[in-house]
Write a protein that holds these residues in place. Structure first.
Motif, short mmCIF file in Angstrom:
data_model
loop_
_atom_site.label_atom_id
_atom_site.label_comp_id
_atom_site.label_asym_id
_atom_site.label_seq_id
_atom_site.Cartn_x
_atom_site.Cartn_y
_atom_site.Cartn_z
N PRO A 44 1.32 -6.57 -29.91
CA PRO A 44 1.88 -5.22 -29.80
C PRO A 44 2.29 -4.62 -31.33
N HIS A 45 2.45 -5.80 -32.35
CA HIS A 45 3.00 -5.36 -33.47
C HIS A 45 1.73 -4.29 -34.30
N PHE A 46 0.59 -4.57 -33.71
CA PHE A 46 -0.53 -3.75 -34.08
C PHE A 46 -0.48 -2.38 -33.67
N PHE A 47 0.34 -2.15 -32.56
CA PHE A 47 0.25 -0.74 -31.92
C PHE A 47 1.48 0.17 -32.69
N PRO A 48 0.83 1.21 -33.34
CA PRO A 48 1.90 2.23 -33.97
C PRO A 48 2.52 2.83 -33.06
N GLU A 49 3.68 3.51 -33.28
CA GLU A 49 4.59 4.11 -32.51
C GLU A 49 3.77 5.50 -32.44
N PRO A 50 4.10 6.02 -31.15
CA PRO A 50 4.74 5.56 -30.05
C PRO A 50 3.81 4.47 -29.03
N GLN A 51 4.29 3.31 -29.17
CA GLN A 51 3.41 2.21 -28.59
C GLN A 51 2.78 2.60 -27.32
N ASP A 52 3.38 3.11 -26.16
CA ASP A 52 2.94 3.34 -25.05
C ASP A 52 1.72 4.27 -25.18
N GLU A 53 1.62 5.13 -25.90
CA GLU A 53 0.42 6.22 -26.32
C GLU A 53 -0.64 5.34 -27.04
N THR A 54 -0.18 4.52 -27.92
CA THR A 54 -1.11 3.67 -28.60
C THR A 54 -1.86 2.54 -27.66
N ALA A 55 -1.20 2.08 -26.54
CA ALA A 55 -1.42 1.05 -25.63
C ALA A 55 -2.57 1.68 -24.84
N ALA A 56 -2.11 2.92 -24.26
CA ALA A 56 -3.00 3.47 -23.24
C ALA A 56 -4.33 4.09 -24.26
#
Length: 90
Positions: A44-56
């Motif tokens: 998850p460190h690869f996911f810029p903020e906001p992480q939830d939106e990036t994950a989606a």
């Protein structure tokens, strides 16, 4: 059997091992597609903020590329694991 790779297997490519330009999660998804992998394991460190939106967005793009995504937990603390479970559900 499905074959994937961890984002950390690309650490030199990704610029984590002493210099080099950093790559994004989007670059890593493209590399997986280019080499014919079935999926990737991402921290998850690869996911810029906001992480939830990036994950989606990662889940959507991986689906478009025909890739599965595994989410690394990076720890076993119960609060942290709850957060990783939350990210995996987006």
């Amino acid at each position: 059997m499905k074959i994937g790779f961890s984002a950390y297997s690309l650490r030199f490519y990704a610029g984590y091992a002493g210099g080099g330009e950093g790559r994004t999660v989007w670059d890593l998804l493209e590399v997986a597609r280019e080499v014919g992998a079935d999926g990737v394991m991402l921290d998850p460190h690869f996911f810029p903020e906001p992480q939830d939106e990036t994950a989606a967005a990662v889940a959507r793009r991986a689906g478009e590329l025909g890739l599965y995504v595994e989410l690394e937990t990076g720890g076993t603390d119960s609060e942290h694991l709850q957060r990783m479970l939350q990210l995996s559900r987006v």
